[in-house]
Design an enzyme around this catalytic site. Structure first.
Site, PDB file in Angstrom:
ATOM      1  N   PRO A 231     -14.528-112.243 -17.211  1.00  0.00           N
ATOM      2  CA  PRO A 231     -13.235-111.763 -17.543  1.00  0.00           C
ATOM      3  C   PRO A 231     -12.117-112.387 -17.177  1.00  0.00           C
ATOM      4  O   PRO A 231     -11.836-113.356 -16.478  1.00  0.00           O
ATOM      5  CB  PRO A 231     -13.395-111.075 -16.196  1.00  0.00           C
ATOM      6  CG  PRO A 231     -14.878-111.138 -15.038  1.00  0.00           C
ATOM      7  CD  PRO A 231     -14.948-112.514 -15.931  1.00  0.00           C
ATOM      8  N   ASP A 407     -11.224-117.687 -14.525  1.00  0.00           N
ATOM      9  CA  ASP A 407     -12.453-116.792 -14.471  1.00  0.00           C
ATOM     10  C   ASP A 407     -12.008-115.689 -13.274  1.00  0.00           C
ATOM     11  O   ASP A 407     -12.235-116.189 -12.370  1.00  0.00           O
ATOM     12  CB  ASP A 407     -13.580-116.850 -14.041  1.00  0.00           C
ATOM     13  CG  ASP A 407     -14.763-115.998 -14.095  1.00  0.00           C
ATOM     14  OD1 ASP A 407     -14.195-115.065 -13.823  1.00  0.00           O
ATOM     15  OD2 ASP A 407     -16.171-116.684 -13.790  1.00  0.00           O
ATOM     16  N   HIS A 408     -11.980-114.593 -13.793  1.00  0.00           N
ATOM     17  CA  HIS A 408     -11.267-113.202 -12.680  1.00  0.00           C
ATOM     18  C   HIS A 408     -11.859-113.079 -12.054  1.00  0.00           C
ATOM     19  O   HIS A 408     -11.611-112.064 -10.120  1.00  0.00           O
ATOM     20  CB  HIS A 408     -10.665-112.451 -13.096  1.00  0.00           C
ATOM     21  CG  HIS A 408      -8.919-111.447 -12.581  1.00  0.00           C
ATOM     22  ND1 HIS A 408      -8.779-112.018 -11.338  1.00  0.00           N
ATOM     23  CD2 HIS A 408      -8.181-110.701 -12.660  1.00  0.00           C
ATOM     24  CE1 HIS A 408      -7.919-111.333 -10.827  1.00  0.00           C
ATOM     25  NE2 HIS A 408      -7.299-110.802 -11.706  1.00  0.00           N
ATOM     26  N   ARG A 409     -13.494-113.477 -12.108  1.00  0.00           N
ATOM     27  CA  ARG A 409     -14.425-113.084 -11.081  1.00  0.00           C
ATOM     28  C   ARG A 409     -14.200-113.536  -9.853  1.00  0.00           C
ATOM     29  O   ARG A 409     -14.715-113.812  -8.625  1.00  0.00           O
ATOM     30  CB  ARG A 409     -15.794-113.469 -11.756  1.00  0.00           C
ATOM     31  CG  ARG A 409     -16.302-112.212 -12.342  1.00  0.00           C
ATOM     32  CD  ARG A 409     -17.394-113.093 -13.228  1.00  0.00           C
ATOM     33  NE  ARG A 409     -17.424-113.738 -13.471  1.00  0.00           N
ATOM     34  CZ  ARG A 409     -18.564-114.785 -14.071  1.00  0.00           C
ATOM     35  NH1 ARG A 409     -19.732-113.949 -14.041  1.00  0.00           N
ATOM     36  NH2 ARG A 409     -18.283-115.723 -14.223  1.00  0.00           N
TER      37      ARG A 409
END
Ligand code: CAO
Length: 435
Positions: A231, A407-409
């Site tokens: 994401p 990376d939004h994680r």
């Protein structure tokens, strides 16, 4: 009584110097007749080499990367009289003169092969079609290398119904064909991703087909994998590089003859490194199971380089220990080798974060794709003069657009914004890089 049997490459047509792609046996292995012992790859085909005899492997004579041709010795196998299996149709009573030869072989290794016909190398056929349901077929029969390859592509090997190798063994080509089928199927099996329908463009006008370079194809696969797995968010920012540019220009003016031109990129690398030191979560990778962050204590920076064959990302190792001039030298050397197609695989591994600079070309902003398993990528567009309000008046300032995709994680939006601001601050006052 036992015999030492030599397993050799049989007649493989008009091909010679075929590369050994996989070795599936090792000394001590008990193998069956027709079991694949080695996989060979030529320019045109991949071939399984089946064992011409059952027995216990004594010695393996080849390794991955070796070149073999008809008659090359692959391995020796110790077989007992009962194990010397001959295909039923070829089983004949031994000729009287063959018996003593076989016995002599027992005393004097390496022996002559007993009268036994080498089975032909098996040229691969494409794997059978996969059911649209993506049904799992039970325990997959594949070598560790093929399993690793499948894992790298994110393929669940259990979904490949049957391999095209001997006894249904799943081969690399089967994994590739599986991916192709999944990508081209009306609905990607299991993934539910609708594909782009195939169109006959010649209905609308003249067309010409141009094959994609290997780099482009690999980059395409890599980008798709990242796009589907991460994401991603892109945070945009701007750095005031008016003073930095004045300093850079003065350095270039003072350059002695033959000195390499310093571009803004060397300063951007320095600012990025300082920000990574300040925010260690950007110098990290997520573990494969997503349960932990692996923080890196080294600082290797990837630089996206545009080459005639496509995009490559050579890596500057230990960039934090290099001066501006050393960084310029290394970038010049790496980008030169990249454009000549002379980079080695090692030159493109181990990056912590990548910079994609389109500043030499133009544009105001873009959204680069993270070079996973890195957690962020810094995009840089062309600097331009802009009127900037200082509280009292507008002043002309040279502004550099920055685009950070993360990376939004791993990275929260607030940290993404802080990181871009940190880079902008370092570039806005490069004296801070000394602190
Ligand atoms: N703003 C304004 N000018 C810039 C600039 C910027 N951000 N970045 C570079 N320039 C200038 C340089 O100073 C140089 O100017 P002069 O010709 O007047 O000296 C000129 O643009 C050309 O620079 P360059 O591109 O040759 O050198 P570089 O060090 O900036 O970049 C490299 C090197 C290898 C990164 C670059 O050549 C390249 O290949 N970029 C493409 C990367 C790419 O394809 N990214 C997309 C990947 S998908 O995300």
């Amino acid at each position: 009584m036992s015999f030492l049997i030599e397993l050799k490459v049989p007649d493989i047509g008009n091909v010679s110097d075929v590369e050994v792609a996989e070795v599936l046996i090792e000394p001590g292995d008990v193998i069956e007749l027709d079991q694949t012992i080695v996989i060979m790859e030529s320019d045109k085909a991949t071939m399984d080499l089946p064992a011409s005899a059952a027995g216990t492997v004594e010695e393996v004579k080849v390794k991955v990367g070796d070149s073999v041709s008809e008659g090359s010795l692959i391995a020796t196998v110790r077989a007992s009289t009962e194990e010397i299996a001959v295909p039923p149709e070829e089983k004949q009573p031994p000729a009287p003169e063959e018996q003593p030869q076989a016995e002599a072989a027992e005393q004097k290794p390496p022996a002559e092969e007993p009268a036994q016909k080498q089975p032909p190398a098996v040229q691969r056929q494409p794997a059978p079609a996969i059911p649209a349901s993506g049904k799992v077929s039970g325990k997959a029969h594949a070598s560790p290398a093929v399993r690793r390859f499948a894992r790298e592509l994110g393929v669940d090997i259990g979904r490949i119904e049957k391999g095209s190798g001997a006894k249904g063994r799943i081969l690399k080509d089967d994994v590739k064909n599986f991916v192709k089928q999944v990508m081209t199927a009306g609905v990607a099996a299991g993934a539910g991703i609708p594909s782009i329908p195939e169109v006959d463009f010649s209905r609308f006008g003249e067309t010409e087909e141009q094959p994609l370079s290997k780099i482009k194809r690999l980059t395409g696969q890599g980008m798709t994998r990242v796009w589907l797995n991460l994401p991603m968010v892109t945070q945009h920012g701007e750095a005031d590089i008016t003073e930095m540019e004045a300093f850079r220009q003065s350095l270039n003016t003072q350059q002695t003859e033959g000195g390499k031109k310093i571009t803004p990129l060397a300063f951007i690398i320095k600012a990025l490194l300082a920000a990574m030191r300040q925010y260690p979560q950007f110098n990290a990778s997520l573990s494969a199971d997503g349960s932990k962050l692996i923080l890196k204590k080294y600082f290797h920076i990837g630089i996206a380089v545009d080459t005639p064959n496509g995009l490559v990302v050579p890596v500057i190792r230990d960039a934090d220990r290099k001066s501006i001039i050393e960084l310029v030298d290394e970038m010049t050397s790496l980008s030169g080798r990249a454009r000549q197609g002379k980079l080695l695989p090692d030159d493109m591994q181990g990056g912590c974060m990548t910079i994609s600079s389109l500043g030499g070309i133009g544009g105001t902003a873009f959204t680069p794709i993270v070079n996973a398993p890195e957690v962020a990528i810094l995009g840089v567009s062309r600097a331009s003069m802009k009127p900037v309000w200082n509280g009292q008046e507008f002043l002309p300032r040279l502004m550099l657009p920055l685009d950070l995709t993360y990376d939004h994680r791993v990275i929260d939006g607030a940290d993404g914004a802080r990181f871009v601001m940190a880079i902008a601050d370092y570039l806005g006052d490069i004296r801070r890089l000394l602190l």
